[in-house]
Motif scaffolding. Structure first.
Motif, PDB file in Angstrom:
ATOM      1  N   PHE A 145      -2.561 -30.557  -7.866  1.00 59.72           N
ATOM      2  CA  PHE A 145      -3.771 -30.258  -8.486  1.00 59.72           C
ATOM      3  C   PHE A 145      -3.428 -28.918  -9.012  1.00 59.72           C
ATOM      4  CE2 PHE A 145      -4.790 -33.272  -5.265  1.00 59.72           C
ATOM      5  CZ  PHE A 145      -5.662 -34.101  -5.796  1.00 59.72           C
ATOM      6  N   ALA A 146      -3.294 -28.648 -10.378  1.00 54.68           N
ATOM      7  CA  ALA A 146      -2.908 -27.473 -10.748  1.00 54.68           C
ATOM      8  C   ALA A 146      -3.701 -26.658 -11.499  1.00 54.68           C
ATOM      9  CB  ALA A 146      -1.933 -27.855 -12.079  1.00 54.68           C
ATOM     10  N   THR A 147      -4.936 -27.307 -11.971  1.00 54.26           N
ATOM     11  CA  THR A 147      -6.008 -26.384 -12.604  1.00 54.26           C
ATOM     12  C   THR A 147      -7.367 -26.588 -11.950  1.00 54.26           C
ATOM     13  OG1 THR A 147      -4.988 -26.940 -14.748  1.00 54.26           O
ATOM     14  CG2 THR A 147      -6.998 -25.975 -15.059  1.00 54.26           C
ATOM     15  N   PRO A 148      -8.093 -25.530 -11.722  1.00 49.90           N
ATOM     16  CA  PRO A 148      -9.451 -25.459 -11.102  1.00 49.90           C
ATOM     17  C   PRO A 148     -10.204 -26.004 -12.122  1.00 49.90           C
ATOM     18  CG  PRO A 148      -8.359 -23.401 -10.769  1.00 49.90           C
ATOM     19  CD  PRO A 148      -7.518 -24.040 -11.690  1.00 49.90           C
ATOM     20  N   VAL A 149     -11.477 -27.051 -11.826  1.00 54.47           N
ATOM     21  CA  VAL A 149     -12.075 -27.473 -12.388  1.00 54.47           C
ATOM     22  C   VAL A 149     -13.687 -27.097 -12.083  1.00 54.47           C
ATOM     23  CG1 VAL A 149     -10.678 -29.444 -12.964  1.00 54.47           C
ATOM     24  CG2 VAL A 149     -12.159 -29.703 -10.829  1.00 54.47           C
ATOM     25  N   LEU A 185     -11.985 -47.785  10.825  1.00 53.05           N
ATOM     26  CA  LEU A 185     -11.109 -46.893  10.302  1.00 53.05           C
ATOM     27  C   LEU A 185     -11.824 -45.670   9.566  1.00 53.05           C
ATOM     28  CD1 LEU A 185      -7.786 -45.938   9.817  1.00 53.05           C
ATOM     29  CD2 LEU A 185      -8.143 -47.113   7.419  1.00 53.05           C
ATOM     30  N   THR A 186     -11.520 -44.296  10.040  1.00 51.34           N
ATOM     31  CA  THR A 186     -12.264 -43.106   9.757  1.00 51.34           C
ATOM     32  C   THR A 186     -11.305 -42.273   8.735  1.00 51.34           C
ATOM     33  OG1 THR A 186     -13.753 -43.154  11.414  1.00 51.34           O
ATOM     34  CG2 THR A 186     -13.320 -40.972  10.404  1.00 51.34           C
ATOM     35  N   VAL A 187     -11.772 -42.054   7.520  1.00 52.16           N
ATOM     36  CA  VAL A 187     -10.685 -41.489   6.582  1.00 52.16           C
ATOM     37  C   VAL A 187     -11.440 -40.035   6.260  1.00 52.16           C
ATOM     38  CG1 VAL A 187      -9.491 -41.631   4.455  1.00 52.16           C
ATOM     39  CG2 VAL A 187      -9.863 -43.629   5.783  1.00 52.16           C
ATOM     40  N   THR A 188     -10.944 -39.167   6.435  1.00 52.83           N
ATOM     41  CA  THR A 188     -11.347 -37.760   5.908  1.00 52.83           C
ATOM     42  C   THR A 188     -10.667 -36.940   4.974  1.00 52.83           C
ATOM     43  OG1 THR A 188     -10.544 -36.584   7.834  1.00 52.83           O
ATOM     44  CG2 THR A 188     -12.694 -37.499   8.304  1.00 52.83           C
ATOM     45  N   LEU A 189     -11.331 -36.547   4.027  1.00 52.79           N
ATOM     46  CA  LEU A 189     -10.542 -35.694   2.950  1.00 52.79           C
ATOM     47  C   LEU A 189     -11.065 -34.411   2.957  1.00 52.79           C
ATOM     48  CD1 LEU A 189      -8.688 -35.623   0.656  1.00 52.79           C
ATOM     49  CD2 LEU A 189     -10.506 -36.496  -0.954  1.00 52.79           C
ATOM     50  N   THR A 190     -10.252 -33.489   3.230  1.00 47.37           N
ATOM     51  CA  THR A 190     -10.696 -31.968   3.134  1.00 47.37           C
ATOM     52  C   THR A 190      -9.992 -31.518   2.135  1.00 47.37           C
ATOM     53  OG1 THR A 190     -10.720 -31.883   5.775  1.00 47.37           O
ATOM     54  CG2 THR A 190     -10.368 -29.880   4.079  1.00 47.37           C
ATOM     55  N   ALA A 191     -10.907 -30.856   1.060  1.00 43.97           N
ATOM     56  CA  ALA A 191     -10.422 -30.398  -0.127  1.00 43.97           C
ATOM     57  C   ALA A 191     -10.725 -29.244  -0.584  1.00 43.97           C
ATOM     58  CB  ALA A 191     -10.762 -31.282  -1.289  1.00 43.97           C
ATOM     59  N   ASP A 192     -10.217 -28.425  -1.390  1.00 39.67           N
ATOM     60  CA  ASP A 192     -10.545 -27.166  -2.134  1.00 39.67           C
ATOM     61  C   ASP A 192     -11.629 -27.744  -3.248  1.00 39.67           C
ATOM     62  OD1 ASP A 192     -10.702 -24.899  -3.540  1.00 39.67           O
ATOM     63  OD2 ASP A 192      -8.646 -24.601  -3.486  1.00 39.67           O
ATOM     64  N   THR A 193     -12.732 -27.304  -3.139  1.00 38.72           N
ATOM     65  CA  THR A 193     -13.611 -27.481  -4.215  1.00 38.72           C
ATOM     66  C   THR A 193     -13.410 -27.151  -5.476  1.00 38.72           C
ATOM     67  OG1 THR A 193     -15.206 -25.920  -3.306  1.00 38.72           O
ATOM     68  CG2 THR A 193     -15.445 -28.240  -2.505  1.00 38.72           C
ATOM     69  N   ALA A 194     -12.818 -26.078  -5.546  1.00 40.14           N
ATOM     70  CA  ALA A 194     -12.447 -25.497  -6.962  1.00 40.14           C
ATOM     71  C   ALA A 194     -11.625 -26.524  -7.644  1.00 40.14           C
ATOM     72  CB  ALA A 194     -11.508 -24.187  -6.885  1.00 40.14           C
ATOM     73  N   TYR A 195     -10.785 -27.350  -6.982  1.00 43.41           N
ATOM     74  CA  TYR A 195      -9.980 -28.553  -7.629  1.00 43.41           C
ATOM     75  C   TYR A 195     -10.454 -29.783  -7.261  1.00 43.41           C
ATOM     76  CZ  TYR A 195      -6.376 -24.625  -7.683  1.00 43.41           C
ATOM     77  OH  TYR A 195      -5.973 -23.412  -8.028  1.00 43.41           O
ATOM     78  N   LEU A 196     -11.268 -30.064  -6.405  1.00 43.81           N
ATOM     79  CA  LEU A 196     -11.750 -31.400  -6.217  1.00 43.81           C
ATOM     80  C   LEU A 196     -13.111 -31.122  -5.780  1.00 43.81           C
ATOM     81  CD1 LEU A 196      -9.560 -33.648  -4.149  1.00 43.81           C
ATOM     82  CD2 LEU A 196     -10.538 -34.159  -6.417  1.00 43.81           C
ATOM     83  N   PRO A 197     -14.058 -31.176  -6.737  1.00 44.63           N
ATOM     84  CA  PRO A 197     -15.744 -30.865  -6.381  1.00 44.63           C
ATOM     85  C   PRO A 197     -16.229 -31.793  -5.415  1.00 44.63           C
ATOM     86  CG  PRO A 197     -15.130 -30.648  -8.735  1.00 44.63           C
ATOM     87  CD  PRO A 197     -14.094 -31.459  -7.959  1.00 44.63           C
ATOM     88  N   LYS A 198     -17.075 -31.647  -4.658  1.00 46.95           N
ATOM     89  CA  LYS A 198     -17.935 -32.607  -3.668  1.00 46.95           C
ATOM     90  C   LYS A 198     -17.899 -34.004  -4.157  1.00 46.95           C
ATOM     91  CE  LYS A 198     -21.429 -31.130  -1.559  1.00 46.95           C
ATOM     92  NZ  LYS A 198     -22.797 -30.660  -1.674  1.00 46.95           N
ATOM     93  N   ASP A 199     -18.276 -34.098  -5.480  1.00 48.53           N
ATOM     94  CA  ASP A 199     -18.617 -35.428  -5.883  1.00 48.53           C
ATOM     95  C   ASP A 199     -17.196 -36.257  -6.181  1.00 48.53           C
ATOM     96  OD1 ASP A 199     -17.950 -33.957  -8.048  1.00 48.53           O
ATOM     97  OD2 ASP A 199     -19.205 -35.104  -9.283  1.00 48.53           O
TER      98      ASP A 199
END
Length: 457
Positions: free
Chosen positions: A215-219, A411-425
């Motif tokens: 994830f190279a570029t903030p979006v 099965l529980t799958v959680t994804l913790t993400a930097d919202t600058a690169y992966l917004p909430k949606d």
């Protein structure tokens, strides 16, 4: 009484370098501080469900024996950093009294959250906090909060098992013959360094074959707090994952790792994905009951095929040996790993780091329990899937962190993400796509690899 003091006297004391696993966590802690409580591990042991009653004196005896049995619990990290093993000391057990069994479980859950929410003083306190809930003279629950420098998830389960036996029977059998101190000295020996260098060579080859980062570029303008955790709870995924694992001769964890990696590559337009799955490093029998932090990042490289008709399931044949190769090269000196990334950054003129993690936190990758899955059953189960955002973090040293927990039924799958690169949606889109791709593949209609970007919309 609000606290119980438990003295202990172990067999030895001493000083040693950090193990490679401890060094890896130490580096992550320093990058994440002051929010490093993120790495704390918590467990709740019910004791009122069956067996003879356990009172507070009996619990104190069991906890003292647990501290003496496992050197990791008597080890602090001091300047250097180095690990310092103490022979003697005492721990305080925080007590909560519950009026009845119905409220005891809630009190234990609250105590768990309280004890794990505080960062550890790595040099000034023991790397474990104990709590207990009692009712009518009987201990109903014991709570453990563990510093990740002392134990990984597997080690936490060993502690729960041993404590249950010590409280019930007064013994937990012979202790593990391996210790964190002995392991540290062996890893820092000439033989250990040679093994670590071979693992670093695997990393060098893998990183050279992929983009510098996934994830190279903030979006987007990041949320506040910046890191958001999306969660998908699915009753359909276990059945679908099992069906694919059986059909293609791979593990269920590899099915999920491959799907996550393929979606990351597709979302960013990469021809290959680099994902860092957490490796337990417990293949050796002597380490299976060792309480220590053995887990480290592995490197999994997945290349997407050029053929326009290639299907998701076509990826699994190459993914299995790629995953095994990564896990075999997952024990190394993090100082050498940091040097590799710095050298790669100089050579490529940009930061080199996948910032893309995968952690299957289930204790074992169990054998599949079901055969082929039919589309109607999967569709019915998928209607029960729940998607939400249960947590946020101020700082996490990653941009994409996928975690798996669960059992045979869910099965529980959680994804913790930097919202600058992966917004909430986008976080929820990745989770939905993961389920959709695996369910369609298990039902006999695997999507084309070229169509994966569309699955994320």
């Amino acid at each position: 009484m609000t606290a119980l003091r438990v003295p202990f006297a172990g067999a030895r004391s001493g000083d040693a370098p950090l193990t490679w696993g401890q060094r890896a966590i130490w580096h992550a802690i320093r990058r994440t501080a002051p929010n490093d409580h993120y790495f704390n591990l918590g467990r709740v042991l019910p004791l009122a469900d069956r067996g003879a009653p356990v009172d507070l004196p009996r619990l104190g005896t069991a906890l003292g024996a647990l501290m003496e049995r496992h050197e990791a619990l008597r080890t602090r990290v001091v300047d250097g950093p180095r690990q310092q093993l103490h022979a003697e000391g005492a721990v305080e057990v925080e007590l909560r009294e519950a009026p009845d069994a119905a409220t005891a479980a809630r009190a234990a859950a609250d105590l768990h959250d309280e004890l794990t929410a505080r960062r550890f003083d790595y040099a000034g306190e023991w790397p474990v906090r104990f709590g207990a809930v009692h009712s009518g003279g009987r201990v109903t629950h014991v709570v453990l909060a563990l510093c990740h420098l002392a134990s990984d998830g597997h080690g936490a389960e060993v502690l729960v098992r041993d404590l249950r036996l010590l409280a019930r029977r007064g013994t937990a059998g012979p202790p593990c013959t391996e210790t964190p101190h002995d392991l540290a000295h062996r890893q820092h020996s000439p033989e250990g360094r040679r093994a670590g260098e071979a693992a670093i060579a695997h990393w060098a080859d893998g990183l050279a074959a992929v983009a510098p980062t996934m994830f190279a570029t903030p979006v987007a303008v990041p949320e506040q707090p910046r890191w958001w955790t999306g969660r998908l709870v699915s009753a359909a995924l276990p059945r679908a994952v099992d069906a694919l694992a059986v059909a293609h001769g791979v593990s269920g964890s590899t099915v999920l790792l491959t799907a996550a990696a393929a979606l990351v590559a597709a979302s960013q337009g990469h021809p290959a994905a680099a994902v860092m799955p957490i490796a337990g490093n417990r293949a050796a029998a002597a380490r299976r009951s060792l309480v220590s932090t053995l887990s480290q990042d592995a490197l999994f490289v997945l290349r997407l095929p050029d053929a326009p008709d290639a299907r998701f399931t076509d990826l699994l044949a190459d993914a299995w040996p790629a995953a095994l190769a990564g896990y075999r090269a997952a024990s190394y000196d993090p100082v050498a790993w940091d040097a590799l990334l710095e050298r790669a950054a100089r050579e490529r003129g940009t930061e080199v780091h996948p910032y893309c993690c995968f952690n299957d936190m289930r204790l074992v990758d169990r054998p599949p329990t079901t055969g082929p899955a039919d589309a109607d059953t999967l569709a019915r189960l998928a209607r029960r899937t729940v998607l939400d955002f249960p947590a946020t973090q101020e700082r996490v040293a990653c941009r994409y962190c996928l975690h798996l927990t669960g059992d045979d039924s869910t099965l529980t799958v959680t994804l913790t993400a930097d919202t600058a690169y992966l917004p909430k949606d986008a976080v929820h889109a990745h989770l939905r796509a993961l389920e959709r791709v695996i369910l369609a593949s298990a039902a006999g209609d695997p999507p084309r690899v070229a169509e994966l970007p569309g699955a994320l919309r």
